[in-house]
Design an enzyme around this catalytic site. Sequence first.
Site, PDB file in Angstrom:
ATOM      1  N   HIS A  16       0.845  -1.197   0.000  1.00  0.00           N
ATOM      2  CA  HIS A  16       0.000   0.000   0.000  1.00  0.00           C
ATOM      3  C   HIS A  16       0.880   1.247   0.000  1.00  0.00           C
ATOM      4  O   HIS A  16       2.098   1.169   0.112  1.00  0.00           O
ATOM      5  CB  HIS A  16      -0.977   0.013   1.187  1.00  0.00           C
ATOM      6  CG  HIS A  16      -0.353   0.207   2.533  1.00  0.00           C
ATOM      7  ND1 HIS A  16      -1.044   0.712   3.608  1.00  0.00           N
ATOM      8  CD2 HIS A  16       0.898  -0.027   2.995  1.00  0.00           C
ATOM      9  CE1 HIS A  16      -0.255   0.766   4.668  1.00  0.00           C
ATOM     10  NE2 HIS A  16       0.924   0.317   4.318  1.00  0.00           N
ATOM     11  N   CYS A  25       5.819   6.112   4.752  1.00  0.00           N
ATOM     12  CA  CYS A  25       4.694   5.303   4.263  1.00  0.00           C
ATOM     13  C   CYS A  25       3.941   5.960   3.107  1.00  0.00           C
ATOM     14  O   CYS A  25       2.992   5.383   2.578  1.00  0.00           O
ATOM     15  CB  CYS A  25       3.728   4.971   5.397  1.00  0.00           C
ATOM     16  SG  CYS A  25       4.457   3.824   6.590  1.00  0.00           S
ATOM     17  N   HIS A  29       4.922   0.348  -0.370  1.00  0.00           N
ATOM     18  CA  HIS A  29       5.656  -0.637   0.431  1.00  0.00           C
ATOM     19  C   HIS A  29       4.675  -1.737   0.838  1.00  0.00           C
ATOM     20  O   HIS A  29       3.485  -1.645   0.546  1.00  0.00           O
ATOM     21  CB  HIS A  29       6.280   0.025   1.671  1.00  0.00           C
ATOM     22  CG  HIS A  29       5.265   0.585   2.619  1.00  0.00           C
ATOM     23  ND1 HIS A  29       4.531   1.723   2.360  1.00  0.00           N
ATOM     24  CD2 HIS A  29       4.837   0.122   3.821  1.00  0.00           C
ATOM     25  CE1 HIS A  29       3.708   1.965   3.368  1.00  0.00           C
ATOM     26  NE2 HIS A  29       3.860   1.003   4.266  1.00  0.00           N
ATOM     27  N   HIS A  31       3.484  -5.142   3.700  1.00  0.00           N
ATOM     28  CA  HIS A  31       3.490  -5.706   5.049  1.00  0.00           C
ATOM     29  C   HIS A  31       3.076  -7.169   5.002  1.00  0.00           C
ATOM     30  O   HIS A  31       2.314  -7.581   4.125  1.00  0.00           O
ATOM     31  CB  HIS A  31       2.512  -4.972   5.964  1.00  0.00           C
ATOM     32  CG  HIS A  31       2.843  -3.547   6.189  1.00  0.00           C
ATOM     33  ND1 HIS A  31       3.857  -3.137   7.018  1.00  0.00           N
ATOM     34  CD2 HIS A  31       2.299  -2.412   5.671  1.00  0.00           C
ATOM     35  CE1 HIS A  31       3.918  -1.815   7.015  1.00  0.00           C
ATOM     36  NE2 HIS A  31       2.982  -1.346   6.201  1.00  0.00           N
ATOM     37  N   HIS A  75      -1.268 -10.386  -1.687  1.00  0.00           N
ATOM     38  CA  HIS A  75      -0.445 -10.022  -2.829  1.00  0.00           C
ATOM     39  C   HIS A  75      -1.120  -8.986  -3.731  1.00  0.00           C
ATOM     40  O   HIS A  75      -0.925  -8.988  -4.941  1.00  0.00           O
ATOM     41  CB  HIS A  75       0.015 -11.256  -3.608  1.00  0.00           C
ATOM     42  CG  HIS A  75       1.082 -12.000  -2.873  1.00  0.00           C
ATOM     43  ND1 HIS A  75       0.781 -12.867  -1.844  1.00  0.00           N
ATOM     44  CD2 HIS A  75       2.423 -11.985  -2.984  1.00  0.00           C
ATOM     45  CE1 HIS A  75       1.914 -13.365  -1.361  1.00  0.00           C
ATOM     46  NE2 HIS A  75       2.927 -12.843  -2.033  1.00  0.00           N
ATOM     47  N   GLU A 136       0.219  -5.135  11.542  1.00  0.00           N
ATOM     48  CA  GLU A 136       0.935  -4.663  10.359  1.00  0.00           C
ATOM     49  C   GLU A 136       2.423  -5.006  10.426  1.00  0.00           C
ATOM     50  O   GLU A 136       3.030  -5.347   9.414  1.00  0.00           O
ATOM     51  CB  GLU A 136       0.735  -3.142  10.276  1.00  0.00           C
ATOM     52  CG  GLU A 136       1.370  -2.489   9.088  1.00  0.00           C
ATOM     53  CD  GLU A 136       1.036  -1.010   9.021  1.00  0.00           C
ATOM     54  OE1 GLU A 136      -0.097  -0.676   8.637  1.00  0.00           O
ATOM     55  OE2 GLU A 136       1.913  -0.196   9.350  1.00  0.00           O
TER      56      GLU A 136
END
Length: 149
Positions: A16, A25, A29, A31, A75, A136
């Site tokens: 995201h 952020c 990137h 998680h 994904h 996260e």
Amino acid sequence: MSIIRITKQFNFETGHALYGYDGKCKNVHGHSYKLSVTVIGSPITDTNNVKLGMVIDFSDLKKIVKEEIVNQFDHATVFNKNTPHIELAKELKQRGHNVILADYQPTSENMVIDFAEKISARLPNHIKLYALRLQETETSFAEWYASDN
């Protein structure tokens, strides 16, 4: 009759970017999310029911969460649909990538609210969503509780 909470955990990988954010952020990137889903209800007492003693069969809960959350978000890359990343989203989609354009900023907080709505809508009437925990990172998570909402 006892009221019991049961929890099932799920893992999925999602990318995201946070549009307008003032830190790292803002960049795309990902998680390794861990989602804990807790439901509440009374165990089945009907001796003729094959699910005697269960609040909900774990496999039934798994089916709901997989269909509504894991299969959609695993994904995938999630962007706020109002982001300037929209061109990147279109490019990724054209190249066959799984992109979700959400009606919200894809923070853990907003994602857990979205997940609560999706899961609650699919649960049988006699079972209620009690809580969600979306982790996260190893040290960061958001929690949703029905009692707070």
